[in-house]
Design an enzyme around this catalytic site. Structure first.
Site, PDB file in Angstrom:
ATOM      1  N   CYS A  74      -8.607  -1.794   7.866  1.00 49.87           N
ATOM      2  CA  CYS A  74      -7.193  -1.814   7.453  1.00 49.87           C
ATOM      3  C   CYS A  74      -6.679  -0.410   7.192  1.00 49.87           C
ATOM      4  CB  CYS A  74      -7.002  -2.663   6.194  1.00 49.87           C
ATOM      5  SG  CYS A  74      -7.093  -4.429   6.540  1.00 49.87           S
TER       6      CYS A  74
ATOM      7  N   HIS B 180      -1.618  -5.608   1.866  1.00 45.84           N
ATOM      8  CA  HIS B 180      -2.810  -6.461   1.747  1.00 45.84           C
ATOM      9  C   HIS B 180      -2.433  -7.771   1.057  1.00 45.84           C
ATOM     10  CE1 HIS B 180      -5.951  -3.208   2.497  1.00 45.84           C
ATOM     11  NE2 HIS B 180      -6.447  -4.262   3.126  1.00 45.84           N
TER      12      HIS B 180
ATOM     13  N   GLU C 190       0.819  -1.212   0.000  1.00 47.77           N
ATOM     14  CA  GLU C 190       0.000   0.000   0.000  1.00 47.77           C
ATOM     15  C   GLU C 190       0.854   1.264   0.000  1.00 47.77           C
ATOM     16  OE1 GLU C 190      -3.054  -0.052  -0.573  1.00 47.77           O
ATOM     17  OE2 GLU C 190      -3.600  -2.128  -0.140  1.00 47.77           O
TER      18      GLU C 190
ATOM     19  N   ARG D  58     -18.460  -0.482   4.359  1.00 54.30           N
ATOM     20  CA  ARG D  58     -19.540  -1.083   3.562  1.00 54.30           C
ATOM     21  C   ARG D  58     -20.266  -2.152   4.362  1.00 54.30           C
ATOM     22  NH1 ARG D  58     -19.402  -5.435   0.764  1.00 54.30           N
ATOM     23  NH2 ARG D  58     -17.132  -5.671   0.859  1.00 54.30           N
TER      24      ARG D  58
HETATM   25  N1  PCA Z   1      -9.029  -6.691   5.954  1.00 51.37           N
HETATM   26  C1  PCA Z   1      -9.966  -5.613   6.176  1.00 51.37           C
HETATM   27  C2  PCA Z   1      -9.986  -5.413   7.665  1.00 51.37           C
HETATM   28  C3  PCA Z   1      -9.311  -6.588   8.258  1.00 51.37           C
HETATM   29  C4  PCA Z   1      -8.669  -7.284   7.121  1.00 51.37           C
HETATM   30  O1  PCA Z   1      -7.919  -8.246   7.208  1.00 51.37           O
HETATM   31  C5  PCA Z   1      -9.656  -4.363   5.378  1.00 51.37           C
HETATM   32  O2  PCA Z   1      -9.032  -4.471   4.299  1.00 51.37           O
HETATM   33  O3  PCA Z   1     -10.005  -3.268   5.799  1.00 51.37           O
END
Ligand code: PCA
Length: 213
Positions: free
Chosen positions: A144, A166, A81, A91
């Site tokens: 996140c 991610h 990111e 959402r």
């Molecule tokens: N993914 C979510 C929150 C926790 C996770 O593992 C997100 O991308 O916000």
């Protein structure tokens, strides 16, 4: 011995595992480099408690670098990111049933923070090891992104570099759906390579890795 703190999230929404935690727990205690050890911690998927939990781990461990990770539903690669934004817009409800819409992560905080990690070098290191990776221009507006923003806010102006990654679903989570996934051992190795590159690189590589739209 220095510490690199890696966090992953508990499961949320319909899932009963979260690949981010399943991967980082396998890296807990691993020696990243000479005199640098990874410590893994799990964060709750809840707006009210995730940031507190992260702050506690940082205070306790005094890490030299912090990388938070989470599941990016629908992502097909290890997504490094670039930026955290000062917006919560959920959402779906989080694990405590909270669903903030268009609220700031930090009242009066800057609109955004950039990752302070060498994101292009990390993408290259993961790809060189044979896993798919890319720079992602948005970490979303759910828990996140909130944790990523709070992390950058807490460490802004310090020498401790930090960022967010991610990861995709595991193959067993997407059976028959046609959705993208990545095997756990590849996520683990991809994260290890990304973290190692972050640790060893002080000036980021110049590599094309943007998006047209
Ligand atoms: N993914 C979510 C929150 C926790 C996770 O593992 C997100 O991308 O916000």
């Amino acid at each position: 011995m220095q510490t690199v703190l890696l966090t992953g999230f508990e499961p949320f929404d319909q899932d009963d595992v979260n690949p981010s935690w399943e991967a980082v727990r396998q890296l807990d205690g691993v020696l990243l480099d000479v005199d640098v050890q990874i410590v893994a911690r799990r964060l709750p998927c809840a707006f009210a408690t995730a940031g507190e939990c992260l702050a506690r781990s940082i205070n306790e461990l005094r890490p030299a670098m912090v990388i938070a990770t989470g599941l990016g539903p629908g992502r097909s690669d290890i997504s490094i990111e670039r930026v955290a934004i000062n917006v919560n817009d959920a959402r779906i409800p989080d694990n405590l049933g909270e669903q903030p819409v268009d609220t700031p992560v930090v009242d009066g905080g800057p609109a955004a923070y950039f990752s302070t990690l060498p994101i292009k070098s990390m993408v290259k290191a993961v790809r060189d090891a044979g896993m798919a990776a890319s720079v992602s221009q948005t970490a979303g507006t759910f828990v996140c992104n909130q944790v990523f923003y709070l992390l950058q806010h807490a460490l802004a102006g310090t020498a401790v570099r930090s960022g967010f990654i991610h990861v995709p679903w595991l193959p067993e989570q997407v059976v028959g759906s046609g959705r993208p996934s990545m095997a756990l051992d590849r996520i683990v190795e991809g994260l290890r390579r990304a973290v190692l590159a972050a640790w060893q690189t002080s000036v980021d590589a110049t590599e094309a890795g943007g998006q047209v739209s």
